[in-house]
Design an enzyme around this catalytic site. Structure first.
Site, PDB file in Angstrom:
ATOM      1  N   TYR A  53       0.966  -1.145   0.081  1.00 53.37           N
ATOM      2  CA  TYR A  53       0.014   0.147   0.013  1.00 53.37           C
ATOM      3  C   TYR A  53       0.895   1.333   0.075  1.00 53.37           C
ATOM      4  O   TYR A  53       1.283   1.619   1.141  1.00 53.37           O
ATOM      5  CB  TYR A  53      -0.971   0.042   1.089  1.00 53.37           C
ATOM      6  CG  TYR A  53      -2.135  -1.068   1.081  1.00 53.37           C
ATOM      7  CD1 TYR A  53      -2.286  -1.775   0.066  1.00 53.37           C
ATOM      8  CD2 TYR A  53      -2.808  -1.363   2.324  1.00 53.37           C
ATOM      9  CE1 TYR A  53      -3.223  -2.577  -0.009  1.00 53.37           C
ATOM     10  CE2 TYR A  53      -3.901  -2.218   2.076  1.00 53.37           C
ATOM     11  CZ  TYR A  53      -4.153  -2.821   1.043  1.00 53.37           C
ATOM     12  OH  TYR A  53      -5.182  -3.842   0.982  1.00 53.37           O
ATOM     13  N   SER A 208     -12.930  -3.687  -0.368  1.00 57.68           N
ATOM     14  CA  SER A 208     -14.067  -2.581  -1.120  1.00 57.68           C
ATOM     15  C   SER A 208     -15.586  -3.147  -0.673  1.00 57.68           C
ATOM     16  O   SER A 208     -16.034  -3.530  -1.673  1.00 57.68           O
ATOM     17  CB  SER A 208     -13.857  -2.917  -2.469  1.00 57.68           C
ATOM     18  OG  SER A 208     -12.485  -2.262  -3.117  1.00 57.68           O
TER      19      SER A 208
END
Length: 299
Positions: A53, A208
């Site tokens: 990330y 998500s």
């Protein structure tokens, strides 16, 4: 805040997906740390991250380092916070993603993540994605080795099929604690993996989780969302955001579900955390269960 369990660890029913704090369109560090602190103040005790990330080349571990700084700067007790990280993916800096899940890579990646997070052992370490160039049993075997070495306390797998869950469970036994797949109002193609995780006693962390309701952080500022859905109408009835309704719906799918919605602003994570206390009626859940997204809105 309600709570759920990953392995033998109690965590908040809603976690924080920290990816938006480090990838493209990320906020400055002051706002990023304020977002993490707001999550902690709201009762969030699960933070989801990964060594991949980051935005630019050469930034591996940016999100892990950010979380470690935020926890060190927080004035309250963070001993009950579980930071779950992942290894096996990379970002070359061109906007793309790579997959490397050899045992050698995972061993070094986990050790580097533990150092960045400033922990003796990683509470939950997840294999980010199966590597088509590496036999699945070898990648999962690396997690077994990390457990045996004490580098990690629990293992998870992500972006997997039901067959891969079965095989990982056979190799890891009680060491396997979680599955993290895409699952949201718009995209429910991991329903079988959710059911299997529930049956095996594994936590299911949908990534998500707001697909179809909010843009994924990977969509960029112009990504699609839906409007006027059953989620929005029920949100109006309760006087809450449709994001809260989506997260409450996910929690009702199974006691194994622990959503980790992303956030890049304090207000967003506080709103998400409130979903843990939102009760939906059986009739409302039926309406939400039957809603089908017109397009794939997730990332």
């Amino acid at each position: 805040m309600r709570y759920r369990t990953i392995a033998h660890t109690t965590v908040s029913a809603i976690g924080l997906g920290a990816m938006p704090l480090s990838i493209e369109h990320r906020p400055d560090e002051t706002r990023a740390i304020a977002t993490i602190h707001a999550a902690l103040e709201a009762g969030v005790t699960l933070i989801d991250t990964a060594d991949s990330y980051h935005w630019h080349a050469g930034e591996a571990g940016h999100n892990e380092l950010l979380i470690a700084r935020a926890l060190a700067l927080y004035g309250g007790d963070v001993s009950g916070v579980l930071v779950a990280t992942k290894g096996g993916r990379g970002r070359p800096g061109d906007g793309g993603w790579t997959v490397t899940a050899t045992p050698e890579h995972l061993e070094h990646a986990a050790e580097a993540s533990a150092e960045r997070l400033a922990v003796g052992a990683i509470g939950l370490y997840q294999l980010h994605k199966p590597d088509p160039a590496v036999p699945w049993a070898e990648s999962v075997g690396a997690l077994r080795d990390l457990l045996d070495a004490g580098t990690i306390r629990a293992a998870g797998i992500s972006n997997v099929t039901t067959a891969q869950i079965h095989e990982a469970h056979a190799i890891l036994g009680d060491g396997l604690a979680s599955v993290q797949n895409r699952y949201s109002p718009a995209l429910r193609d991991s329903e079988a993996q959710l059911r299997l995780s529930t049956r095996l006693g594994l936590a299911f962390l949908p990534w998500s989780p707001l697909g179809g309701i909010s843009r994924s952080s990977l969509d960029g500022p112009s990504g699609p969302t839906s409007a006027g859905t059953a989620f929005h109408r029920i949100a109006d009835d309760h006087g809450v955001s449709p994001q809260q309704v989506a997260l409450a719906w996910l929690l009702a799918r199974s006691p194994a579900v622990i959503p980790v919605p992303g956030a890049s602003r304090p207000a967003s994570v506080v709103d998400s955390a409130r979903a843990a206390d939102l009760e939906l009626s059986p009739q409302e859940l039926t309406r939400l269960d039957s809603w089908a997204a017109p397009t794939d809105c997730d990332a």
